[in-house]
Write a protein that holds these residues in place. Structure first.
Motif, mmCIF file in Angstrom:
data_model
loop_
_atom_site.group_PDB
_atom_site.id
_atom_site.type_symbol
_atom_site.label_atom_id
_atom_site.label_comp_id
_atom_site.label_asym_id
_atom_site.label_seq_id
_atom_site.Cartn_x
_atom_site.Cartn_y
_atom_site.Cartn_z
ATOM 1 N N ASP A 152 -15.041 10.194 8.182
ATOM 2 C CA ASP A 152 -14.519 8.859 8.499
ATOM 3 C C ASP A 152 -13.853 8.834 9.871
ATOM 4 O O ASP A 152 -14.061 7.926 10.672
ATOM 5 C CB ASP A 152 -13.557 8.376 7.408
ATOM 6 N N GLY A 166 -14.315 11.843 2.881
ATOM 7 C CA GLY A 166 -13.043 11.891 3.614
ATOM 8 C C GLY A 166 -12.504 13.305 3.773
ATOM 9 O O GLY A 166 -11.863 13.628 4.764
ATOM 10 N N ASN A 205 0.823 -1.217 0.000
ATOM 11 C CA ASN A 205 0.000 0.000 0.000
ATOM 12 C C ASN A 205 0.855 1.266 0.000
ATOM 13 O O ASN A 205 0.437 2.292 -0.528
ATOM 14 C CB ASN A 205 -0.924 0.027 1.217
ATOM 15 N N SER A 258 -14.967 7.212 3.732
ATOM 16 C CA SER A 258 -13.698 7.911 3.506
ATOM 17 C C SER A 258 -13.554 8.333 2.043
ATOM 18 O O SER A 258 -13.082 9.428 1.747
ATOM 19 C CB SER A 258 -12.539 7.008 3.912
ATOM 20 N N LEU A 259 -13.984 7.450 1.133
ATOM 21 C CA LEU A 259 -13.895 7.765 -0.293
ATOM 22 C C LEU A 259 -14.834 8.906 -0.673
ATOM 23 O O LEU A 259 -14.505 9.749 -1.495
ATOM 24 C CB LEU A 259 -14.229 6.524 -1.129
ATOM 25 N N ASP A 271 -5.569 8.538 3.906
ATOM 26 C CA ASP A 271 -6.551 7.838 4.744
ATOM 27 C C ASP A 271 -7.298 6.729 4.001
ATOM 28 O O ASP A 271 -7.765 5.788 4.634
ATOM 29 C CB ASP A 271 -7.545 8.837 5.352
ATOM 30 N N TRP A 272 -7.400 6.825 2.682
ATOM 31 C CA TRP A 272 -8.043 5.731 1.934
ATOM 32 C C TRP A 272 -7.304 4.426 2.197
ATOM 33 O O TRP A 272 -7.891 3.357 2.191
ATOM 34 C CB TRP A 272 -8.019 5.987 0.419
ATOM 35 N N LEU A 303 -14.505 2.749 4.886
ATOM 36 C CA LEU A 303 -13.734 3.020 3.666
ATOM 37 C C LEU A 303 -14.595 3.757 2.640
ATOM 38 O O LEU A 303 -14.143 4.729 2.012
ATOM 39 C CB LEU A 303 -13.188 1.716 3.064
ATOM 40 N N ILE A 350 -6.331 11.323 0.816
ATOM 41 C CA ILE A 350 -5.844 10.205 -0.024
ATOM 42 C C ILE A 350 -5.131 9.161 0.834
ATOM 43 O O ILE A 350 -5.370 7.963 0.703
ATOM 44 C CB ILE A 350 -4.890 10.722 -1.127
#
Lengths: 141, 112
Positions: free
Chosen positions: B64, B59, A19, B55-56, B91-92, B52, B89
């Motif tokens: 989130d 966010g 990631n 968040s997307l 945090d995704w 998630l 980003i």
């Protein structure tokens, strides 16, 4: 690039390490004109995983260092271009050569990041030439 | 606690925790007193997938972070518009792990 499976790590570690590269790729796409965006993104990710296992920290550091190198190279190119556009500086051959090297370096880094993200997800320990040794020296077990 | 109860709990709640935490949770629950069972059953865990998606979509406003209980980080994210997009980003990729960490902390608070 060297791929080794030098030490045992678990599935979740491979996912998180991968990631770190994947995130820097997305940050490149979002913050393309501003070199600092990628560096900031990888730094935040590194800080969030600074207390995780050795394998995760190692790959977060490698992603961070690769972005740090790119940051300096891209920043020079960025300000040089701004200088030419707004202060009407001369478009010299040195500038064009620098720009060509910059694009080439970014391309190599982009491909290497994709490769590292894929291989790390499989659990392989991918060391970049030159950078791997520096990361080895920085990251403690 | 009885092994049957513990296994039932793990089967129905394993998606809320990191896979490598499951054996540790099992050990904790087996050692715990039977009186804790009612408390453990009433616990509400956050679904990492839902967080998630939040968040997307939101966010940038820190929703989130508010949802998982990180109020300070949520306010910070809200005021900076998701850290000018960068934090949002990052945090995704982090938020699912952070949610699972919060869930295990919640469980540990009840068991200790």
């Amino acid at each position: 690039m060297n791929s080794t499976t030098a030490f045992v790590h678990k599935e979740y570690e491979a996912e998180k390490a991968s990631n770190s590269y994947l995130m820097s790729l997305i940050a490149i796409m979002v913050g393309l004109p501003f070199p600092i965006i990628n560096l900031l993104a990888t730094f935040i990710f590194y800080m969030a995983h600074s207390k995780k296992s050795y394998f995760i920290r190692w790959h977060c550091t490698q992603a961070l260092l690769s972005q740090l190198i790119l940051f300096f190279v891209n920043s020079i190119g960025f300000w040089w271009t701004i200088n030419i556009i707004y202060l009407n500086a001369e478009v010299s051959s040195a500038y064009l050569i620098y720009l060509a090297c910059l694009v080439l370096l970014n391309l190599i880094e982009f491909i290497a990041t994709i490769y590292a993200a894929i291989e790390t997800r499989k659990g392989k320990h991918v060391k970049w030439i030159g950078l791997g040794r520096i990361v080895d020296a920085i990251v403690t077990k | 606690m009885e092994a049957q109860k513990v296994d039932m709990f793990i089967m129905s709640n394993n998606k809320f925790f990191e896979s490598h935490h499951i054996p540790q949770i099992r050990e904790l629950l087996l050692k715990a007193d039977d009186s804790k069972w009612a408390l453990v059953q009433t616990l509400q865990f956050q679904d990492p997938t839902t967080i998630l998606i939040v968040s997307l979509l939101a966010g940038g406003f820190g929703v989130d972070r508010f949802m998982i209980g990180d109020t300070g980080l949520g306010v910070g994210k809200l005021l900076t518009c998701g850290g000018f997009g960068v934090w949002a980003i990052v945090d995704w990729f982090i938020i699912m792990g952070a949610t699972k960490d919060k869930n295990i902390n919640k469980l540990q608070q009840v068991l200790y």
